[in-house]
Design a protein around this motif. Sequence first.
Motif, PDB file in Angstrom:
ATOM      1  N   GLU A  50      -5.893   7.625   3.813  1.00 20.71           N
ATOM      2  CA  GLU A  50      -7.201   7.909   3.352  1.00 20.71           C
ATOM      3  C   GLU A  50      -7.998   6.942   2.664  1.00 20.71           C
ATOM      4  O   GLU A  50      -9.093   7.084   2.361  1.00 20.71           O
ATOM      5  CB  GLU A  50      -7.087   9.415   3.014  1.00 20.71           C
ATOM      6  CG  GLU A  50      -6.335   9.197   1.430  1.00 20.71           C
ATOM      7  CD  GLU A  50      -6.201  10.509   0.776  1.00 20.71           C
ATOM      8  OE1 GLU A  50      -6.048  10.671  -0.307  1.00 20.71           O
ATOM      9  OE2 GLU A  50      -6.370  11.526   1.546  1.00 20.71           O
ATOM     10  N   SER A  51      -7.631   5.901   2.014  1.00 19.01           N
ATOM     11  CA  SER A  51      -8.082   4.886   1.145  1.00 19.01           C
ATOM     12  C   SER A  51      -9.193   4.363   1.938  1.00 19.01           C
ATOM     13  O   SER A  51      -9.002   3.569   2.859  1.00 19.01           O
ATOM     14  CB  SER A  51      -7.267   3.976   0.361  1.00 19.01           C
ATOM     15  OG  SER A  51      -6.855   2.893   1.224  1.00 19.01           O
ATOM     16  N   SER A  52     -10.509   3.935   1.299  1.00 16.95           N
ATOM     17  CA  SER A  52     -11.454   3.106   1.850  1.00 16.95           C
ATOM     18  C   SER A  52     -11.047   1.474   1.939  1.00 16.95           C
ATOM     19  O   SER A  52     -11.303   0.780   2.689  1.00 16.95           O
ATOM     20  CB  SER A  52     -12.693   2.994   0.870  1.00 16.95           C
ATOM     21  OG  SER A  52     -12.477   2.695  -0.419  1.00 16.95           O
ATOM     22  N   GLU A  53     -10.191   0.987   0.993  1.00 16.75           N
ATOM     23  CA  GLU A  53      -9.821  -0.042   0.990  1.00 16.75           C
ATOM     24  C   GLU A  53      -8.835  -0.654   2.278  1.00 16.75           C
ATOM     25  O   GLU A  53      -9.058  -1.725   3.033  1.00 16.75           O
ATOM     26  CB  GLU A  53      -8.740  -0.703  -0.295  1.00 16.75           C
ATOM     27  CG  GLU A  53      -9.863  -0.310  -1.510  1.00 16.75           C
ATOM     28  CD  GLU A  53      -9.729   0.954  -1.914  1.00 16.75           C
ATOM     29  OE1 GLU A  53     -10.640   0.872  -2.963  1.00 16.75           O
ATOM     30  OE2 GLU A  53      -9.001   1.701  -1.521  1.00 16.75           O
ATOM     31  N   HIS A  54      -7.946   0.158   2.805  1.00 15.13           N
ATOM     32  CA  HIS A  54      -7.082   0.061   3.659  1.00 15.13           C
ATOM     33  C   HIS A  54      -8.040   0.212   5.246  1.00 15.13           C
ATOM     34  O   HIS A  54      -7.696  -0.453   6.196  1.00 15.13           O
ATOM     35  CB  HIS A  54      -5.805   1.060   3.698  1.00 15.13           C
ATOM     36  CG  HIS A  54      -4.782   0.602   4.611  1.00 15.13           C
ATOM     37  ND1 HIS A  54      -4.592   1.022   5.906  1.00 15.13           N
ATOM     38  CD2 HIS A  54      -3.852  -0.355   4.439  1.00 15.13           C
ATOM     39  CE1 HIS A  54      -3.510   0.729   6.576  1.00 15.13           C
ATOM     40  NE2 HIS A  54      -2.794  -0.272   5.760  1.00 15.13           N
ATOM     41  N   PHE A  95       0.749  -1.233  -0.025  1.00 11.20           N
ATOM     42  CA  PHE A  95      -0.029   0.043  -0.040  1.00 11.20           C
ATOM     43  C   PHE A  95       0.829   1.139   0.166  1.00 11.20           C
ATOM     44  O   PHE A  95       2.164   1.143   0.612  1.00 11.20           O
ATOM     45  CB  PHE A  95      -0.893   0.038   0.964  1.00 11.20           C
ATOM     46  CG  PHE A  95      -1.822  -1.274   1.363  1.00 11.20           C
ATOM     47  CD1 PHE A  95      -3.083  -0.942   0.549  1.00 11.20           C
ATOM     48  CD2 PHE A  95      -1.564  -2.376   2.050  1.00 11.20           C
ATOM     49  CE1 PHE A  95      -3.967  -1.796   0.768  1.00 11.20           C
ATOM     50  CE2 PHE A  95      -2.568  -3.235   2.315  1.00 11.20           C
ATOM     51  CZ  PHE A  95      -3.813  -3.338   1.520  1.00 11.20           C
ATOM     52  N   GLN A 137      -0.488   7.379   0.982  1.00 11.10           N
ATOM     53  CA  GLN A 137      -1.640   7.834   0.902  1.00 11.10           C
ATOM     54  C   GLN A 137      -2.711   6.969   1.159  1.00 11.10           C
ATOM     55  O   GLN A 137      -3.824   7.343   1.771  1.00 11.10           O
ATOM     56  CB  GLN A 137      -1.960   8.190  -0.439  1.00 11.10           C
ATOM     57  CG  GLN A 137      -3.018   9.261  -0.657  1.00 11.10           C
ATOM     58  CD  GLN A 137      -3.252  10.083  -2.183  1.00 11.10           C
ATOM     59  OE1 GLN A 137      -2.220   9.826  -2.934  1.00 11.10           O
ATOM     60  NE2 GLN A 137      -4.093  10.701  -2.287  1.00 11.10           N
ATOM     61  N   GLN A 138      -2.592   5.582   0.716  1.00  7.37           N
ATOM     62  CA  GLN A 138      -3.742   4.578   0.618  1.00  7.37           C
ATOM     63  C   GLN A 138      -3.762   4.340   2.500  1.00  7.37           C
ATOM     64  O   GLN A 138      -4.897   4.346   2.803  1.00  7.37           O
ATOM     65  CB  GLN A 138      -3.401   3.248   0.088  1.00  7.37           C
ATOM     66  CG  GLN A 138      -3.551   3.369  -1.285  1.00  7.37           C
ATOM     67  CD  GLN A 138      -3.203   1.856  -2.147  1.00  7.37           C
ATOM     68  OE1 GLN A 138      -2.048   1.534  -2.151  1.00  7.37           O
ATOM     69  NE2 GLN A 138      -4.370   1.291  -2.616  1.00  7.37           N
ATOM     70  N   HIS A 143      -6.692  -2.383  -3.957  1.00  3.16           N
ATOM     71  CA  HIS A 143      -6.651  -1.263  -5.194  1.00  3.16           C
ATOM     72  C   HIS A 143      -5.098  -1.090  -5.325  1.00  3.16           C
ATOM     73  O   HIS A 143      -4.548   0.047  -5.107  1.00  3.16           O
ATOM     74  CB  HIS A 143      -7.172  -0.142  -4.465  1.00  3.16           C
ATOM     75  CG  HIS A 143      -7.543   0.968  -5.599  1.00  3.16           C
ATOM     76  ND1 HIS A 143      -8.017   0.704  -6.848  1.00  3.16           N
ATOM     77  CD2 HIS A 143      -6.949   2.317  -5.892  1.00  3.16           C
ATOM     78  CE1 HIS A 143      -8.122   1.890  -7.713  1.00  3.16           C
ATOM     79  NE2 HIS A 143      -7.343   2.536  -6.840  1.00  3.16           N
ATOM     80  N   SER A 144      -4.353  -2.287  -5.625  1.00  6.63           N
ATOM     81  CA  SER A 144      -2.845  -2.249  -5.733  1.00  6.63           C
ATOM     82  C   SER A 144      -2.741  -3.145  -7.001  1.00  6.63           C
ATOM     83  O   SER A 144      -3.457  -3.780  -7.402  1.00  6.63           O
ATOM     84  CB  SER A 144      -2.253  -2.768  -4.560  1.00  6.63           C
ATOM     85  OG  SER A 144      -2.402  -2.324  -3.320  1.00  6.63           O
TER      86      SER A 144
END
Length: 375
Positions: free
Chosen positions: A81-85, A74, A77-78, A225-226
């Motif tokens: 703030e990312s929804s996936e993480h 990841f 930034q993920q 998302h990677s």
Amino acid sequence: MNTKEVAEIRRRFRPEKSNITHVRGCYVNGEREIISQFSQSLALTPQEESEKILAVLKRTLSGTLGKNLIDIAFTTQQVVESSEHNRLMAMRNSALTDEEAIQAFYQKVIESVSLDGHYLILLACDTYDVPYRSKDGERQEEVSSEVFSYFVCSICPVKLTQPALSYFANDNLLHNRTADWIVAPPELGFLFPAFDDRSANIYNALYYSRDLTENHKEFVDAVFHSEIPMPAAEQKETFQSILEETLCDDCNYEVVQAVHEQLRETLEEHKANKEPEPPVVSKDTIKNVLEVCEVSQEKVAAFEERYDAQFGAETDLSPCNLMESKLEIRTPDVTIHVSPERSDLVETRVIDDKKYILIRAEDEVVVNGVAIHIS
């Protein structure tokens, strides 16, 4: 994660070792509909059954690093703030009790997984008091360096068995056994967070795919998302194509043998040094082999350009993904397998304008089980 770290976590999946108190998940049919959801206490489950459940989860950490087991990274930034993480962290921090995160995760999996028929999404959370290791590698069970909290997800096909004749010991008779649904080993799954340097690394997950020809890219994109490397089998096919198409007439037996020998030596050296990190080979290493074999600079440059386009300029590859366990020489009518360390027994020649593969036969030669003499 390296080999030792994966092995250390794999040892957790025994009733006397793990702190897994329950498993939860859902049952999905072929129309991508959730048929049922469950949360099962392992403490109330018979030992034989709980051992089988843990064995299924353990399979998600099986196989070879770089082949079946892939590090998923990841970005900063993920993580922020990312929804996936955020979803994965909510599942981990709540020990799989955050219902909103769990239900959203189920939907992401169902939307992205393409499996024929029914399957289970199986989840389990564990907390591991990581034993302290001194500088000399001595393990001190009574001293904990940290508590590693993580969860494992296994996506398991559910398959219908065939009806069959079976012996029933209770009445000492043969009867028909009807078809039944059984849970198959995981097709894919992951561990989050990764156990790097024997500590939690929330910037990584360890991803598993049973099939070397399929990396389930849609699942990886939906859940993490990677980016994910191409499947191991595709890496080998691509590498072979690059050699064939860029070297052209220079792609002879001696060149392929030299490349194969370099890959084998890399693996042997890695094994001898007992290095925990998986072995890798760089583009520059292969370039050096080609130059030693006196491949023209023009074709070496073409190889480098195609390598960069297919794999990425800075990408190192696993030698395991690029070579067979034995050297295989194949024509339309004949296939020869040669032990990797004895590729020197084979050479190619043109005699009277005809192409030949010559095999030096110093020891006994056996044809269809019969020892023959060559005179």
